[in-house]
Design an enzyme around this catalytic site. Structure first.
Site, short mmCIF file in Angstrom:
data_model
loop_
_atom_site.label_atom_id
_atom_site.label_comp_id
_atom_site.label_asym_id
_atom_site.label_seq_id
_atom_site.Cartn_x
_atom_site.Cartn_y
_atom_site.Cartn_z
N ASP A 128 13.56 -6.92 69.54
CA ASP A 128 13.38 -6.22 70.48
C ASP A 128 11.87 -4.51 69.00
O ASP A 128 12.28 -4.82 68.38
CB ASP A 128 14.18 -5.02 70.94
CG ASP A 128 14.77 -5.79 71.71
OD1 ASP A 128 14.29 -6.43 72.96
OD2 ASP A 128 15.66 -5.16 72.73
N ASP A 159 7.38 8.65 45.77
CA ASP A 159 8.26 8.38 46.16
C ASP A 159 9.50 7.12 44.80
O ASP A 159 8.72 6.87 44.24
CB ASP A 159 8.62 8.07 47.27
CG ASP A 159 9.42 9.09 48.11
OD1 ASP A 159 11.20 8.19 47.96
OD2 ASP A 159 9.84 9.22 49.37
N ASP A 168 6.10 -4.73 58.91
CA ASP A 168 5.11 -3.39 59.60
C ASP A 168 4.84 -2.27 58.53
O ASP A 168 3.78 -2.19 58.64
CB ASP A 168 6.49 -2.95 59.91
CG ASP A 168 6.47 -3.03 61.52
OD1 ASP A 168 5.79 -3.41 62.03
OD2 ASP A 168 7.32 -1.85 62.06
N ASP A 185 4.41 -2.57 38.97
CA ASP A 185 4.99 -3.06 40.32
C ASP A 185 5.14 -2.24 41.23
O ASP A 185 7.09 -2.07 40.08
CB ASP A 185 5.77 -4.21 40.13
CG ASP A 185 6.58 -4.40 41.70
OD1 ASP A 185 5.28 -3.96 42.42
OD2 ASP A 185 7.16 -5.46 41.39
N HIS A 192 13.88 5.00 49.86
CA HIS A 192 13.46 5.78 50.73
C HIS A 192 12.18 6.46 51.10
O HIS A 192 11.56 6.99 51.95
CB HIS A 192 13.91 7.61 49.80
CG HIS A 192 13.53 8.36 49.95
ND1 HIS A 192 12.66 9.32 49.76
CD2 HIS A 192 15.05 9.68 50.61
CE1 HIS A 192 12.68 10.14 50.08
NE2 HIS A 192 13.55 10.15 50.51
N SER A 354 12.85 15.20 54.02
CA SER A 354 12.18 13.84 53.51
C SER A 354 10.99 13.50 55.05
O SER A 354 10.51 12.20 53.99
CB SER A 354 13.41 12.89 52.70
OG SER A 354 13.33 13.48 51.32
#
Length: 676
Positions: A128, A159, A168, A185, A192, A354
Site C-alpha cells: 500500500d 545525522d 524511496d 560512506d 534516525h 527531530s
C-alpha cells in the site's frame, strides 16, 4: 479488500544529554563527553608551530584542526589519561596567563544527541501507499496548492547517515563524509537520519511508500552521529564546515542537540554568516524552556538559525517538546511515518523534535526554489512570519502562556505571495482513473485555473486524501484521489487533469467556500477510437450492480455482435471492440465501481448501441441517481481522444436498462432513457 498491518512497538533506550544552560555551574555528566578529549579554539593568528608547542606542553596530541575566520578549532586527545586529569589540564590552561592571548576557549569534546523521543512504532512492509498515514504532511498543507519547483535544491542532513539504497530515496542522496568511522560512506546504522531524509525528500508518485514534502530536492547525507545516536562536538563541527563549504547546499538540517559549545557557535557563524546557509535545528525533547544547541543560536542569529518545536495532531505542544521565546516555529513531531534503513524496517513511526525539524527544512527548500535570489535570513523570516493564520492556543494546557509568539508551519501561507484568506478558497476533489487499466492515474496533474491564472494544483497519487483546510482533518481518502484547495471562491474555474501520453480532461466548476466533488473521472491513453466508461461512487452501498453492453448492429445483420461480460470481444476481430474489465470481477479497487468498453475501429454500415443494465435490482430500478453513476464518452479527434459527453441518468425514470446512446458513421448520439 482489507489490508492488515502489523504494528510493533519498540522502546529504544537512548542516553539523552541533560540540557544545561551555558552559564550554569552544574557538573557535566560523565557520559556527556568524549573521554580523554578536549577542544581548544586558538585565535586565528596563532601559527601551527605555536599550537603544536602548546599541545606538547600540556601532554596532549593534536588529532584534528579546522581553520575558520574566527578561530582554529583543534581536537586534542590525552591517551591513557582519565577524565579527572583531563579536567585538571583544562583548568590549568584556563588559568595560565601564558596562553590567554593565544586561546579563545578550552572545553570538553561534548556529546550531541539525536532529538528522538524514546517510543518508536514500526510500520510493517506492505504494497500500500502510505500517504494517507502522513498526518504531518497534510497538517502543514503539504498538498495545498503548489507543487515543488522544477529546480533542484540540496538540503544537508547532519545525522546518523542516510540509507541511500532505500527505494524511496535511491538516486536522491549525495554521499557526504562519515566522521564517525572516518570514511566516505555515510550509510545509516541507526535509522534516525534516514527517517529525517524521508520527511524532506522521499520520492513522490513512485507507487511505493511515503511522499516527501520537498520531493524534488536532493539530500546531502553527512554522518556526524553514530549507531547510538550520539556524536561529539568535533564530529558536528566538522559536519557543519563540510556543509558550509558545499556550494550546492542552501539548507542544513540538524535534528540533534546538546549543551552550549563556543566551538560549535564559531562553526555555525561560519555557516550562516560567511557562507549564507540557513540552519534548521531541533529545539529538543526535554519538555523544558531551556535552549539546547545549535537551536539555541536562534537568538544570536535571528532568521538564520531556526529552532523547531513539535506539536501533535491537535496542534498542541508535544508532551516532550521544548518551548520558549527562543523557539522560532512549530511543526508536526508525533507519530511521524517516514523511511527507515532497509536492513531494519522499510518505514517507521518516530516522534521527536527531530521529526518536526525536517518539515521546516523541506518547506524552506520549496520557498527558496521559488525565490532563488533571496538570502538565508529572508527565507528564515518568511518561515517565521508566514505561519498558519490560526494561532497556537497558549492557555497553559495546549501551549505554555509564556510570551512566545511563534506559530505553526503552513505551506499554504509560505508559498503564496500573501497570507491566505480562508474565505477566498474552496476545495475541489475527485478520483482520476486510467480508463484502460482501471488503476489510478498516478503522476497526473490536476490544476484549477481562473482564466489563465493557476489557482491550485495537486499531483494525482496512487492513494490520496482530501483535507479540510479549516480543521486539517482528512474527510475522504481513496485510490487516485486528488484534492485542490483553489483560490478565488465564488468564481467559475476550469479543472484540467493531464498526464503525458494521455488525453486531457477539462471541465468547469463553480468554486465555492466549501467542498466540491468533481467526480470519478476516467481518462484514456492516446489510442483510438471510442472510449465508453461508466463510473459510480465508491461509497455507494445500495442494491444496484451494473454491467455494460455494446451491441454492434450490422446493416445486413450478418455479424451482429453483443459485447458484454460473457463475450468481452477483441481488438483484432470485428466489430473491433472490447470490454476491458467486469466490475464484478475486479483486479483493482477502482474497477469495482467502473467499466470501460473501447472501440478501436469504427466500421461503415454498423450502428453501435451502448447501454447499461442494473442486473441486481432488476426491473423498476430506481437506483440510477442514488449510485452516482455517470457515462464518459471519449472520441478520437485527429491526434488524441477528446471528451464528448459526461452523461447522468435522467431523473424521474426507473427501469432495468439505461440506454445511453449510439454511434453511427463515427457520430455519437445521446438517447439517455431508462426502461425495462
Amino acid at each position: 479488500m482489507k489490508k492488515i498491518f502489523s504494528l510493533i512497538i519498540f522502546i529504544v533506550y537512548l542516553c539523552f544529554l541533560p540540557i544545561l544552560h551555558a552559564s550554569t555551574n552544574v557538573p557535566i555528566p560523565r557520559d556527556a563527553y568524549a573521554p580523554g578529549e578536549v577542544i581548544v579554539v586558538f585565535k586565528p593568528n596563532v601559527s601551527i608551530f605555536t599550537i603544536n608547542k602548546i599541545v606538547s606542553e600540556i601532554g596532549g596530541s593534536l588529532k584534528q584542526k579546522i581553520n575558520l575566520p574566527k578561530g582554529k578549532i583543534c581536537r586534542i586527545v590525552f591517551p591513557g589519561k582519565n577524565q579527572l586529569i583531563v579536567q585538571n589540564t583544562i583548568d590549568r590552561i584556563k588559568t595560565n596567563d601564558r596562553y590567554s592571548d593565544k586561546i579563545i576557549v578550552v572545553e570538553p569534546n561534548l556529546k550531541r544527541y539525536a532529538q528522538i523521543n524514546n517510543e518508536i512504532t514500526t510500520f510493517s512492509q506492505s504494497n500500500d501507499i502510505y500517504l494517507s498515514y502522513q498526518w504531518g504532511y497534510f497538517n502543514i498543507d503539504g498538498n495545498f496548492s503548489m507543487t515543488p519547483s522544477s529546480s533542484t535544491l540540496t538540503v544537508a542532513v547532519i545525522d546518523t547517515g542516510v540509507d541511500y539504497t532505500h527505494p524511496d530515496l535511491i538516486g536522491k542522496v549525495i554521499k557526504g563524509p562519515d566522521y564517525i568511522n572516518a570514511d566516505s560512506d555515510p550509510m545509516d546504522d541507526m535509522g534516525h537520519g534516514t527517517h529525517v531524509a524521508g520527511i524532506i525528500g522521499a520520492k513522490a508518485n513512485n507507487g511505493i511508500g511515503i511522499t516527501g514534502v520537498a520531493w524534488n530536492s536532493k539530500i546531502l547525507g553527512i554522518k556526524g552521529l553514530g549507531a547510538d545516536g550520539s556524536g561529539t562536538t568535533y564530529d558536528i563541527v566538522q559536519s557543519i564546515i563540510y556543509a558550509a563549504n558545499n556550494t550546492s547546499v542552501k539548507i542544513v538540517n540538524m535534528s540533534l542537540g546538546g549543551t552550549y559549545s563556543l566551538a560549535e557557535e564559531i562553526a555555525v557563524d561560519y555557516l550562516v554568516n560567511t557562507k549564507g546557509k540557513l540552519l534548521i535545528a531541533a529545539a529538543g525533547n526535554d519538555g523544558s524552556n531551556i535552549p539546547i544547541y545549535p537551536a539555541g543560536f536562534s537568538t544570536q542569529y535571528p532568521y538564520k538559525v531556526i529552532a523547531v518545536a513539535a506539536h501533535s495532531n491537535d496542534n498542541c505542544k508535544a508532551s516532550f517538546s521544548n518551548y520558549g521565546t527562543w523557539v522560532s516555529i512549530s511543526a508536526p513531531g508525533v507519530d511521524i511515518l517516514s523511511t527507515f534503513p532497509m536492513s531494519i524496517m522499510d518505514y517507521m513511526y518516530l516522534s521527536g523534535t527531530s521529526m518536526a525539524t525536517p518539515f521546516v527544512s523541506a518547506a524552506a527548500a520549496l520557498v527558496w526554489s521559488q525565490n532563488p535570489t533571496m538570502t538565508n535570513d529572508q527565507i528564515g523570516q518568511l518561515l517565521i512570519t508566514r505561519t498558519s493564520q490560526n494561532p497556537l492556543l497558549r492557555d497553559d494546557s495546549c501551549w505554555p502562556n509564556d510570551g512566545s509568539t511563534f506559530g505553526r508551519l503552513s505551506l499554504a501561507n509560505l508559498l503564496e505571495n500573501t497570507t491566505i484568506n480562508t474565505n477566498d478558497f474552496g476545495t475541489i476533489y475527485g478520483i482520476a482513473m486510467d480508463a484502460e487499466t482501471g488503476l489510478p492515474l498516478s503522476g497526473g496533474t490536476a490544476t484549477t485555473k481562473l482564466g489563465t491564472t493557476i489557482t491550485g494544483k495537486d499531483i494525482v497519487p496512487v492513494y490520496g486524501a482530501a483535507i479540510d483546510p479549516y480543521t486539517q482533518n482528512v474527510f475522504y481518502e481513496y485510490y487516485g484521489l486528488f484534492s485542490i484547495t483553489a483560490r478565488g471562491a465564488g468564481t467559475n474555474q476550469n479543472l484540467t487533469i493531464s498526464k503525458s501520453k494521455y488525453a486531457s480532461y477539462n471541465n468547469n466548476f463553480d468554486i465555492i467556500n466549501d467542498f466540491i466533488y468533481a467526480g470519478f473521472i476516467p481518462i484514456p491513453p492516446i489510442k483510438p477510437y471510442y472510449w465508453l466508461t461508466i463510473t459510480w461512487s465508491p461509497n455507494y452501498s445500495g442494491t444496484a450492480r451494473y454491467d455494460s453492453y455494446l451491441f454492434a448492429d450490422y446493416i445486413d445483420n450478418s455479424k451482429d455482435t453483443l459485447i458484454y461480460y460473457n463475450w468481452p470481444g477483441s481488438f483484432y476481430l470485428e466489430p473491433y471492440a472490447r470490454l476491458l474489465w467486469d466490475s464484478d470481477s475486479p483486479m483493482s479497487s477502482l474497477q469495482m465501481n467502473s467499466e470501460t468498453i473501447r472501440i478501436s475501429k469504427i466500421l461503415t454500415g454498423v450502428t453501435y448501441y451502448y447501454y447499461i443494465e442494473d442486473w441486481n435490482t432488476g426491473n423498476g430500478s430506481n437506483q440510477w441517481l442514488n449510485s452516482g453513476i455517470k457515462a464518459y464518452i471519449w472520441k478520437w479527434s485527429g491526434t488524441k481522444p477528446v471528451l464528448l459527453n459526461v452523461i447522468t441518468p435522467p431523473s424521474g425514470q426507473s427501469g432495468r436498462y439505461w440506454d445511453i446512446g449510439y454511434i453511427s458513421e463515427s457520430t455519437f448520439t445521446v438517447t439517455n432513457t431508462i426502461s425495462d
